[in-house]
Design an enzyme around this catalytic site. Sequence first.
Site, short mmCIF file in Angstrom:
data_model
loop_
_atom_site.label_atom_id
_atom_site.label_comp_id
_atom_site.label_asym_id
_atom_site.label_seq_id
_atom_site.Cartn_x
_atom_site.Cartn_y
_atom_site.Cartn_z
CE LYS A 171 15.83 40.52 -59.95
NZ LYS A 171 16.87 39.84 -60.75
CG ASP A 199 14.99 34.64 -60.81
OD1 ASP A 199 14.15 34.10 -61.57
OD2 ASP A 199 16.02 35.22 -61.22
CE LYS A 244 17.71 32.28 -61.58
NZ LYS A 244 18.77 32.84 -62.42
CG ASP A 277 16.69 37.71 -57.99
OD1 ASP A 277 17.69 38.44 -58.10
OD2 ASP A 277 16.02 37.32 -58.96
CG ASP A 309 16.73 33.21 -65.12
OD1 ASP A 309 16.22 33.77 -64.12
OD2 ASP A 309 17.75 32.49 -65.07
CD GLU A 329 14.09 37.66 -62.65
OE1 GLU A 329 14.67 37.04 -63.58
OE2 GLU A 329 14.64 37.92 -61.57
NE ARG A 343 17.62 41.78 -68.21
CZ ARG A 343 18.73 41.29 -68.76
NH1 ARG A 343 19.01 41.53 -70.03
NH2 ARG A 343 19.55 40.55 -68.06
N1 BES Z 1 18.58 36.98 -60.39
C1 BES Z 1 19.33 36.66 -61.53
C2 BES Z 1 20.76 37.18 -61.47
C3 BES Z 1 21.66 36.61 -60.41
C4 BES Z 1 22.58 35.64 -60.73
C5 BES Z 1 21.62 37.10 -59.12
C6 BES Z 1 23.43 35.15 -59.76
C7 BES Z 1 22.47 36.60 -58.17
C8 BES Z 1 23.38 35.62 -58.49
C9 BES Z 1 18.67 37.25 -62.77
O1 BES Z 1 17.29 37.37 -62.71
C10 BES Z 1 19.00 36.35 -63.91
O2 BES Z 1 18.57 35.24 -63.89
N2 BES Z 1 19.75 36.86 -64.88
C11 BES Z 1 20.13 36.09 -66.00
C12 BES Z 1 19.99 36.97 -67.22
C13 BES Z 1 20.15 36.21 -68.51
C14 BES Z 1 19.02 35.24 -68.68
C15 BES Z 1 20.17 37.21 -69.64
C16 BES Z 1 21.59 35.67 -65.81
O3 BES Z 1 22.36 36.46 -65.27
O4 BES Z 1 21.91 34.55 -66.15
ZN ZN Z 2 16.45 37.55 -60.86
MN MN Z 3 16.31 35.61 -63.32
#
Ligand code: BES
Ligand code: ZN
Ligand code: MN
Length: 501
Positions: A266, A271, A278, A289, A348, A350, A352
């Site tokens: 990834k 992001d 966010k 990210d 968010d 994204e 996956r």
């Molecule tokens: N890039 C983030 C995950 C992340 C969080 C990386 C903290 C590093 C530190 C990912 O794309 C994301 O935003 N995931 C969401 C998923 C949710 C919306 C189901 C999350 O973890 O909140």
């Molecule tokens: Zn992300």
């Molecule tokens: Mn995200």
Amino acid sequence: MKTDLQIKNAAEIETECLVVAVVDKGDKDKSIASVLTSERPLQDAAQELIALGELSGKALELAMLYRPAGIKARRVLFVGGGKEGKFNPNELRKIAGAAARHLKSKNIRSLAIALPSGVHFHTDNAIRAAVIGVLIADFDPDIYKSDRKDQRLQSLTIVAPSGNDEKLLRSALEEARIIGESQNFARELVNEPGNRLTPMILGERARTMAAETGLHCEVLGPDQIKALKMGAFWSVAQGSDEPPALIVLKYAPAGASGPVLGLVGKAITFDTGGISIKPADGMEKMKYDMAGGAAMLGAMRAVAQLKPKVKVNAVICASENMPSGKAQKPGDVQIAMSGKSIEIINTDAEGRLVLADGLTYARTKLGCTHLVDAATLTGACVVALGMVNAGIFANDDSMYERFQKALHQAGEKMWRLPLDDEYRDNIKSNIADMVNSGGRYGGAVTAAMFLKEFVDDKPWIHLDIAGTAWIDEAKPFIAKGPSGIAVRSLIEFVRGFETQT
Ligand code: BES
Ligand code: ZN
Ligand code: MN
């Protein structure tokens, strides 16, 4: 940094600073410092420090002497390695790193490390640990300071006792240099801010690295991504003015038969969350990210130079995740490259989406038989495991065992999380084959369950490095900033597949 090997007594080495390990062979009530050398002058030099209680062997404790008698080095730095019974190459790597960072802070740029004697591991493993430790420690993230001074180390000498096979040790040193530099290569990429490392720029960096190391490299742009019907990947990219890049690297040595490994990363170069934006607080960190993609590039860089006999491909899905008039919206339905349909609940989630098509591409276009992905995928994984262990998921126990072995060799920490069928319920959709977000509970697992939908029957490992790719607090042996997690384990994992001849 120049590296060199000398097979002779450490006391005979002329250097700015000679680093010597000390362990504690006492019990929990009383510590007994033991200098890991058979050389009398070095033992004598430590005596007074030990007697005064300034040197006990406690982990990463430092004690410096100037021009001790009978020793040619200008300084001797004793570094604690912790309890004798637990002393292993990982501890030695930290000792080497802590020593290097301590010396750098005093503007001392050359050092020699006396390999420990009387330990249970082999000298070549000790060399690898020491060299990697120093290389990792030499990385500083403050590259955009206008008054930045070059603080890099100039030379590292490894001192091995006589009686060692010089050829073996030299090749261990060279191997360690490749591995340490490749981890730092990944860290350099992760360190770059979003405006300076767009998906296309990442593609260029991959291309340059590939040209330097002899890998085959292709960077596919928006038209090709659309032509491949990568609807999940494109749905993330469509909201950004920066074009996405699908970076494909191939390593195919002569004589390799059998498995074709696929490393899928990834690489969201920034992001924002997209329309499911966010909060502002801490959003700047989302430049990291792309650490999963960077880890794959780092691993490929090392593989190209170490030349194991096994075919390896890397697929890095690089995109921004932005809100805009063209961005995808919650409720949208996307058709992935595999033909499966996805209802977008949260833009968010994204990572996956881009990985879904990256995994499909590796499997169906590159013929990969075994898949590994790495991603800063979920905040839920950080909640579950903190910043100590990365999450690891596997749909195949023997793949997991292979990876676990690689983790052990590399000295990295990951903890297995489950993939029970019951979790599949969390990603059911009313309108499509699945949703892209399983909600708050078990978020790291449901994200992994989503990816599992795209690996078909291939043995697969998923690494969630969200909590471990960035170090918030400096440690004695590593700066704060990008960690380069997974690079070393991926290298060892690949080598574990080598065709035996
Ligand atoms: N890039 C983030 C995950 C992340 C969080 C990386 C903290 C590093 C530190 C990912 O794309 C994301 O935003 N995931 C969401 C998923 C949710 C919306 C189901 C999350 O973890 O909140
Ligand atoms: Zn992300
Ligand atoms: Mn995200």
